[in-house]
Write an enzyme that holds these catalytic residues in place. Structure first.
Site, mmCIF file in Angstrom:
data_model
loop_
_atom_site.group_PDB
_atom_site.id
_atom_site.type_symbol
_atom_site.label_atom_id
_atom_site.label_comp_id
_atom_site.label_asym_id
_atom_site.label_seq_id
_atom_site.Cartn_x
_atom_site.Cartn_y
_atom_site.Cartn_z
ATOM 1 N N ASN A 10 -5.336 20.264 34.471
ATOM 2 C CA ASN A 10 -4.465 20.409 33.305
ATOM 3 C C ASN A 10 -4.685 19.184 32.418
ATOM 4 O O ASN A 10 -4.179 18.111 32.721
ATOM 5 C CB ASN A 10 -3.003 20.520 33.754
ATOM 6 C CG ASN A 10 -2.047 20.575 32.573
ATOM 7 O OD1 ASN A 10 -2.477 20.708 31.421
ATOM 8 N ND2 ASN A 10 -0.758 20.471 32.838
ATOM 9 N N LYS A 12 -3.612 18.643 29.503
ATOM 10 C CA LYS A 12 -2.491 18.335 28.607
ATOM 11 C C LYS A 12 -3.036 18.068 27.188
ATOM 12 O O LYS A 12 -3.979 18.742 26.780
ATOM 13 C CB LYS A 12 -1.684 17.166 29.170
ATOM 14 C CG LYS A 12 -1.260 17.448 30.624
ATOM 15 C CD LYS A 12 -0.274 16.485 31.191
ATOM 16 C CE LYS A 12 0.051 16.891 32.632
ATOM 17 N NZ LYS A 12 1.035 16.030 33.267
ATOM 18 N N HIS A 97 5.413 24.776 32.716
ATOM 19 C CA HIS A 97 5.180 23.377 33.106
ATOM 20 C C HIS A 97 6.433 22.552 32.798
ATOM 21 O O HIS A 97 7.118 22.811 31.802
ATOM 22 C CB HIS A 97 3.969 22.822 32.354
ATOM 23 C CG HIS A 97 3.514 21.512 32.911
ATOM 24 N ND1 HIS A 97 4.134 20.328 32.595
ATOM 25 C CD2 HIS A 97 2.534 21.204 33.798
ATOM 26 C CE1 HIS A 97 3.541 19.341 33.261
ATOM 27 N NE2 HIS A 97 2.572 19.852 34.000
ATOM 28 N N GLU A 99 6.800 19.778 31.518
ATOM 29 C CA GLU A 99 6.804 19.174 30.180
ATOM 30 C C GLU A 99 7.240 20.198 29.136
ATOM 31 O O GLU A 99 7.932 19.860 28.170
ATOM 32 C CB GLU A 99 5.408 18.588 29.866
ATOM 33 C CG GLU A 99 5.168 17.315 30.670
ATOM 34 C CD GLU A 99 3.719 17.048 31.026
ATOM 35 O OE1 GLU A 99 2.809 17.622 30.407
ATOM 36 O OE2 GLU A 99 3.498 16.242 31.955
ATOM 37 N N GLU A 169 5.421 21.488 41.322
ATOM 38 C CA GLU A 169 5.218 20.162 40.746
ATOM 39 C C GLU A 169 6.556 19.434 40.656
ATOM 40 O O GLU A 169 7.304 19.635 39.684
ATOM 41 C CB GLU A 169 4.627 20.277 39.331
ATOM 42 C CG GLU A 169 3.277 20.955 39.261
ATOM 43 C CD GLU A 169 2.494 20.517 38.026
ATOM 44 O OE1 GLU A 169 1.351 20.107 38.196
ATOM 45 O OE2 GLU A 169 3.037 20.552 36.914
ATOM 46 N N GLY A 175 2.659 12.136 36.751
ATOM 47 C CA GLY A 175 2.267 10.997 35.919
ATOM 48 C C GLY A 175 2.907 9.684 36.343
ATOM 49 O O GLY A 175 2.853 8.704 35.604
ATOM 50 N N SER A 215 0.550 13.543 40.568
ATOM 51 C CA SER A 215 -0.210 12.369 41.017
ATOM 52 C C SER A 215 -1.237 12.685 42.104
ATOM 53 O O SER A 215 -1.444 11.878 43.017
ATOM 54 C CB SER A 215 0.746 11.250 41.458
ATOM 55 O OG SER A 215 1.560 10.836 40.375
HETATM 56 P P1 13P Z 1 -0.470 14.076 37.061
HETATM 57 O O1 13P Z 1 -1.571 14.545 37.986
HETATM 58 O O2 13P Z 1 -0.961 13.221 35.930
HETATM 59 O O3 13P Z 1 0.672 13.495 37.817
HETATM 60 O O4 13P Z 1 0.082 15.406 36.332
HETATM 61 C C1 13P Z 1 0.427 16.500 37.107
HETATM 62 C C2 13P Z 1 0.661 17.658 36.228
HETATM 63 O O5 13P Z 1 1.610 17.705 35.465
HETATM 64 C C3 13P Z 1 -0.310 18.764 36.272
HETATM 65 O O6 13P Z 1 0.160 19.890 35.609
#
Ligand code: 13P
Length: 254
Positions: A10, A12, A97, A99, A169, A175, A215
């Site tokens: 992903n 982003k 997601h 976010e 997640e 992150g 992560s």
């Molecule tokens: P990270 O791997 O940067 O923690 O992000 C995970 C994520 O949101 C994947 O969709």
């Protein structure tokens, strides 16, 4: 029950078309001609056509978008329909997601509408679920996951669930560098599979793939993937570099 691992990048809001194609050239060299896992790249909308073109001869790597609208067309400024994504050749769409939920106010009902439209169009959803730190600290993990699954998967077609992917997640692990322990991931995945079994039956719950996200990096992939109910990873930060993402793919076959 053997489920083929599915590892998705992903990206982003990273990588325009040029950078995305550069990634694919490097990644292709590193991964070689074969892989025992399904590999999916989820670039930004504007990079999807370039990524699809760069993968025209690749049977190894599939393409996802990071979002979609549930309507076919209309006055929805700034949105992208599933039909438009199909025209580009998108295989999967990530929905729900955290976010999108936290920053853009998406709720389970909206995510359910998107999942229904994806199923109707024959595009595979990757449906994200997961609790916040406050919810975990308040012992609400199971309640939150149950609600997200019950509402997000409401009235979905059982047959289409076989190809639907769930991504667990935990928001506190995204992150932050703070990965869920393999035990925490397994516990949440086993619970997720149980709830899916309650809704759709044992056959589907045994076959559906559940990714872990938060992560994930080369060093923790194998241990997470060795858990019986962890069937893949949804990778953010560590998927931006072809070296680390190829390592994650290689470390996913346990
Ligand atoms: P990270 O791997 O940067 O923690 O992000 C995970 C994520 O949101 C994947 O969709």
């Amino acid at each position: 029950m053997s489920r083929k691992p599915i590892i998705a990048a992903n990206w982003k809001m990273h990588k325009g078309p040029a950078e995305a194609v550069e990634f694919i050239e490097e990644f292709d060299n590193l991964i070689g001609g074969s892989s025992l896992v399904d590999i999916v790249l989820a670039p930004t909308f504007v990079s999807l056509p370039a990524v699809r073109d760069a993968l025209v001869n690749s049977e190894l790597i599939q393409v996802a978008s990071q979002n979609c609208h549930f309507e076919e067309k209309g006055a929805f400024t700034g949105e992208i329909s599933i039909g438009m994504l199909q025209e580009i050749g998108v295989d999967y769409v990530i929905i729900g997601h955290s976010e999108r939920r936290a920053i853009f106010g998406e709720d389970d009902r909206l995510i359910n509408a998107k999942a229904k439209s994806l199923h109707a169009a024959g595009v595979k959803p990757i449906i994200c679920i997961g609790e916040t730190l406050e919810e975990r600290d308040a012992n609400q993990v199971e309640n939150v996951l149950r609600r997200q699954l019950k509402e997000g998967l409401m009235e979905l077609d059982g047959e289409k669930m076989f190809e639907t992917v769930i991504a667990y997640e935990p928001v506190w692990a995204i992150g932050t560098g703070r990965t869920a322990t393999p035990g925490q991931a397994q516990e949440a995945h086993a619970f997720t599979r149980k709830v899916i079994g309650e809704i759709f039956g044992e056959d589907i719950s045994a076959k559906i793939r559940i990714q872990y996200g938060g992560s994930v990096k080369p060093a923790n992939t194998a241990e997470l993937m060795s858990q019986p109910d962890v069937d893949g990873a949804l990778v953010g930060g560590a998927s931006l570099d072809p070296g680390s993402f190829s390592e994650i793919c290689k470390n996913s076959t346990v």
